[in-house]
Motif scaffolding. Sequence first.
Motif, PDB file in Angstrom:
ATOM      1  N   VAL A  44     -12.319   0.058   2.847  1.00 27.94           N
ATOM      2  CA  VAL A  44     -11.573   1.078   2.121  1.00 27.94           C
ATOM      3  C   VAL A  44     -10.177   0.520   1.835  1.00 27.94           C
ATOM      4  O   VAL A  44      -9.552  -0.076   2.703  1.00 27.94           O
ATOM      5  N   ASP A  80      -6.497   1.772   0.003  1.00 30.28           N
ATOM      6  CA  ASP A  80      -5.778   2.900  -0.588  1.00 30.28           C
ATOM      7  C   ASP A  80      -6.714   4.096  -0.817  1.00 30.28           C
ATOM      8  O   ASP A  80      -6.651   4.756  -1.842  1.00 30.28           O
ATOM      9  N   GLY A  96       0.832  -1.196   0.000  1.00 32.19           N
ATOM     10  CA  GLY A  96       0.000   0.000   0.000  1.00 32.19           C
ATOM     11  C   GLY A  96       0.866   1.244   0.000  1.00 32.19           C
ATOM     12  O   GLY A  96       2.087   1.182  -0.194  1.00 32.19           O
ATOM     13  N   LYS A  97       0.197   2.378   0.217  1.00 26.55           N
ATOM     14  CA  LYS A  97       0.903   3.660   0.107  1.00 26.55           C
ATOM     15  C   LYS A  97       1.084   4.333   1.451  1.00 26.55           C
ATOM     16  O   LYS A  97       1.631   5.425   1.531  1.00 26.55           O
ATOM     17  N   GLY A 100      -5.567  -7.676  10.892  1.00 25.64           N
ATOM     18  CA  GLY A 100      -4.286  -8.053  10.312  1.00 25.64           C
ATOM     19  C   GLY A 100      -3.833  -7.185   9.157  1.00 25.64           C
ATOM     20  O   GLY A 100      -4.451  -7.185   8.106  1.00 25.64           O
ATOM     21  N   PHE A 137      -5.027  -5.016  14.113  1.00 25.06           N
ATOM     22  CA  PHE A 137      -5.663  -3.859  13.452  1.00 25.06           C
ATOM     23  C   PHE A 137      -6.374  -4.328  12.185  1.00 25.06           C
ATOM     24  O   PHE A 137      -5.748  -4.925  11.302  1.00 25.06           O
ATOM     25  N   LEU A 138      -7.665  -4.105  12.122  1.00 29.03           N
ATOM     26  CA  LEU A 138      -8.482  -4.570  10.989  1.00 29.03           C
ATOM     27  C   LEU A 138      -8.283  -6.073  10.761  1.00 29.03           C
ATOM     28  O   LEU A 138      -8.329  -6.546   9.637  1.00 29.03           O
ATOM     29  N   ASN A 196     -15.546  -3.118  15.156  1.00 24.85           N
ATOM     30  CA  ASN A 196     -14.729  -4.282  14.800  1.00 24.85           C
ATOM     31  C   ASN A 196     -13.378  -3.911  14.185  1.00 24.85           C
ATOM     32  O   ASN A 196     -12.871  -4.616  13.321  1.00 24.85           O
ATOM     33  N   LEU A 197     -12.799  -2.810  14.631  1.00 23.49           N
ATOM     34  CA  LEU A 197     -11.535  -2.374  14.030  1.00 23.49           C
ATOM     35  C   LEU A 197     -10.333  -3.111  14.615  1.00 23.49           C
ATOM     36  O   LEU A 197      -9.238  -3.062  14.074  1.00 23.49           O
ATOM     37  N   ILE A 198     -10.530  -3.796  15.736  1.00 21.29           N
ATOM     38  CA  ILE A 198      -9.435  -4.511  16.390  1.00 21.29           C
ATOM     39  C   ILE A 198      -9.881  -5.958  16.577  1.00 21.29           C
ATOM     40  O   ILE A 198     -10.915  -6.211  17.199  1.00 21.29           O
ATOM     41  N   GLY A 199      -9.133  -6.910  16.040  1.00 22.38           N
ATOM     42  CA  GLY A 199      -9.588  -8.294  16.171  1.00 22.38           C
ATOM     43  C   GLY A 199      -8.687  -9.291  15.477  1.00 22.38           C
ATOM     44  O   GLY A 199      -7.516  -9.017  15.210  1.00 22.38           O
ATOM     45  N   ARG A 230      -6.889   7.143   9.744  1.00 23.20           N
ATOM     46  CA  ARG A 230      -7.688   6.426   8.756  1.00 23.20           C
ATOM     47  C   ARG A 230      -6.883   5.497   7.877  1.00 23.20           C
ATOM     48  O   ARG A 230      -7.073   5.439   6.653  1.00 23.20           O
ATOM     49  N   ALA A 259     -15.451   6.531   5.895  1.00 22.54           N
ATOM     50  CA  ALA A 259     -14.033   6.706   5.542  1.00 22.54           C
ATOM     51  C   ALA A 259     -13.114   5.775   6.310  1.00 22.54           C
ATOM     52  O   ALA A 259     -12.002   5.485   5.873  1.00 22.54           O
ATOM     53  N   VAL A 260     -13.556   5.277   7.485  1.00 22.75           N
ATOM     54  CA  VAL A 260     -12.686   4.341   8.230  1.00 22.75           C
ATOM     55  C   VAL A 260     -13.183   2.903   8.113  1.00 22.75           C
ATOM     56  O   VAL A 260     -12.733   2.028   8.831  1.00 22.75           O
ATOM     57  N   ASP A 276      -6.032   2.055   6.206  1.00 21.32           N
ATOM     58  CA  ASP A 276      -6.882   0.946   5.811  1.00 21.32           C
ATOM     59  C   ASP A 276      -6.049  -0.327   5.716  1.00 21.32           C
ATOM     60  O   ASP A 276      -4.874  -0.341   6.081  1.00 21.32           O
ATOM     61  N   ARG A 277      -6.696  -1.392   5.231  1.00 19.09           N
ATOM     62  CA  ARG A 277      -6.010  -2.694   5.232  1.00 19.09           C
ATOM     63  C   ARG A 277      -4.732  -2.706   4.412  1.00 19.09           C
ATOM     64  O   ARG A 277      -3.840  -3.500   4.673  1.00 19.09           O
ATOM     65  N   ARG A 278      -4.671  -1.874   3.388  1.00 20.32           N
ATOM     66  CA  ARG A 278      -3.463  -1.843   2.568  1.00 20.32           C
ATOM     67  C   ARG A 278      -2.490  -0.817   3.131  1.00 20.32           C
ATOM     68  O   ARG A 278      -2.169   0.186   2.502  1.00 20.32           O
ATOM     69  N   LYS A 291     -13.463  -0.885   7.000  1.00 18.69           N
ATOM     70  CA  LYS A 291     -12.375  -1.812   6.654  1.00 18.69           C
ATOM     71  C   LYS A 291     -12.314  -2.109   5.160  1.00 18.69           C
ATOM     72  O   LYS A 291     -11.324  -2.599   4.668  1.00 18.69           O
TER      73      LYS A 291
END
Lengths: 443, 443
Positions: free
Chosen positions: B405, B407, A112-113, A201, A198-199, B232-235, A172, B400-401, A174-176, B403
């Motif tokens: 999303v 990049d 990701g970036k 993984g 976080f998210l 569910n942002l932490i798991g 904010r 916007a936050v 994200d997964r990437r 999961k």
Amino acid sequence: MAIASSPSSLHSSLHSHSKTSITPRHSFSSSQGFVKILSRSDFCAVGRVCAGPLRFHANPIKVSASAAPVMDKPDSRVSTVVDVDLGTRSYPIYIGPGLLDEPDLLQRHVHGKRVLVVTNTTISPLYLDKVTKALTHGNESISVESVILPDGEQYKNMETLMKVFDKAIETRLDRRCTFVALGGGVIGDMCGFAAAAFLRGVNFIQIPTTLMAMVDSSVGGKTGINHPLGKNLIGAFYQPQCVLVDTDTLNTLPDRELASGIAEVVKYGLIRDAAFFEWLEKNMPALLARDPSALSYAIKRSCENKAEVVSLDEKESGLRATLNLGHTFGHAIETGAGYGQWLHGEAVAAGMVMAVDMSCRLGWIDETIRKRTLDILQQANLPITPPNMMTVDKFKNTIAVDKKVADGLLRLILLKGPLGNCVFTGDYDRNALDETLRAFCKS
Amino acid sequence: MAIASSPSSLHSSLHSHSKTSITPRHSFSSSQGFVKILSRSDFCAVGRVCAGPLRFHANPIKVSASAAPVMDKPDSRVSTVVDVDLGTRSYPIYIGPGLLDEPDLLQRHVHGKRVLVVTNTTISPLYLDKVTKALTHGNESISVESVILPDGEQYKNMETLMKVFDKAIETRLDRRCTFVALGGGVIGDMCGFAAAAFLRGVNFIQIPTTLMAMVDSSVGGKTGINHPLGKNLIGAFYQPQCVLVDTDTLNTLPDRELASGIAEVVKYGLIRDAAFFEWLEKNMPALLARDPSALSYAIKRSCENKAEVVSLDEKESGLRATLNLGHTFGHAIETGAGYGQWLHGEAVAAGMVMAVDMSCRLGWIDETIRKRTLDILQQANLPITPPNMMTVDKFKNTIAVDKKVADGLLRLILLKGPLGNCVFTGDYDRNALDETLRAFCKS
């Protein structure tokens, strides 16, 4: 369950390896000695078995060190790469001076970036700018955030961990994205666990800046935090994308921290690598004087030993536990003394002396091994006894919540046989444990 | 990335399936329709592709339902077993009435001798004794501890999670223990994450007591907690040893909670199972009247749908995201309204209406699908609009936050094509999203 490892065969041209720049490419699957997994009947120690060939067919390992440049960069200054072979979770450990001046090395592992660097108040003034530059040099699309945590084992807790989540969520990510652990073992463990959770993984990279983190905590995927009642009780097995060991960062490491790392280095010799132990006995002055070649060799050999064990037993079902020689006693010391009072390696050093003492009382090792262990640890300026405040009861209470307890029975890593052999077992005379505790505690 | 799923073929003798006791053993690998994974070029939606055969050779699935007794217990009252096929992490879902009166069923999945039941203040007076008896009946070596948490989504946080760790550590549980989640989705998610992180992972069992947990949260291994800024942002992704659905526990479920679960049941029909959607349209009165056969069939069919998706995509790299139809809008409602104000399924119902509305505006589905969605959700007494306090800005900030999303680009699950088809894509006209938000928000 009892598991024994036997001594590695001596490297050919051992001492030439202290200059990593001329280390030839070799594979441990051909040059190593042997590892033998004994009967898995729980808690029934079966003693030491005869040496046999390493079981590479059942559990293939590819632990290799290379003097050649890495991948596609012919001018790379990376002198050594140790590959940790874990199937789809495999990753390289780059070891050498000046690696933070090689942006390509780091950037090829960024997903990701967006990057979140997790570091602490001690390391950020020293290396945060350098790492940020390495992450963004020639690649302006990468944005770097950072979270600077207080420094010390006493902050390796849920409250501090939440600061990492807060930052990641507030900015904010994200997964990437990619988390980068920049610091010692505490930072690596917390950043790794944060990345795991976080998210559910995200990717992460380890940039260890202490010898301890370089030779132990950043390799193998153990991440986590402490609980007031015990160390590392909450965490995850989670592997990084790569580990980047820039040995230049050791130049700013305090002497006490250097010695702490050396305790884990000595451990590899004791449990599975007699040749390395002998090399350490001869080269301790060079290590303490921070001779770059000696440090690089000690780091490489430690990572290779750890990578080999982790490749065979990622989730610590048995063999991997042998890496915890002295740690059950050591964790009790850290917990009892209060996190942050004793450095991890200092506690492990005293813990190893206790484990070796107990092995001696059981008649499992020769007195000379005990003597050599004491000598090498003292030479490294490491403690060889627990602090005065550790009583027998304090040890017993903390030991009871050790992760190596299974169905109420405490299993320990003890030396057994010639130098470089150990067992992980719950089948030992309880009197020997009591005698060791009494011998090392004033009350 | 865009992923489309197409409608399952109709079950033969569909309505006879509402009596699970006569459900014949069948495999979805022969009776299901097809799933097609489109081009993986990121964020380039390629629309819906032509139907093709299900790719079972590349990704073998074994989702089966059985009317036969389970394993070695000929008198078992288990009427249905759905197997979730995840290689070494596979596990069964037992579905039927009176399963908590079958101690063998539970005990065969207990590892070690010590169990920690995680439940809440609402469920413990109703079922904790029953579960404790089921765990220990005929097996006095098993000891059961319990931790009773406050009830509600607003307690699905780190502070409450720590109570589970505290209890586990204070009672000195070791790695050979089993956590049991007894309750709804909040308990299942928290207990599962605690099991994933305690000593870096111990075994756990799910005993869901709400329809929502039975058809959704207890299946598939998603565990975690909320953060003040998002759900569910932490798991962790962490699979249980088994899921035990005793449908008798639904007798104590409030009507509002029942309806909340039905929202997720309807979702499976919308995204991938037109025949099931049609069955639901006909059988909604029976479900609301808690007809045991209707409930059992709806749970079984929901678990089968979810198990099949999870088997194909455990870590949510694409296909699995389609299970989140309406959830991006729904999570925003839950976060905006304050955790615990709206039940998850209520928020998902309103969120699905918004997703369906947007799909309509994009011209991707026929107006009749929008109408049928509104009708079935209203029939189930579920909300079909967000609360008044949700503004366009509140939606946008929370989205916007999300999961999903990647990049910086928001991907959504939207319906496309005939009933039972959806896509997961970031390639849609942003105006349609804005129009939907404006249509559903007062400001």
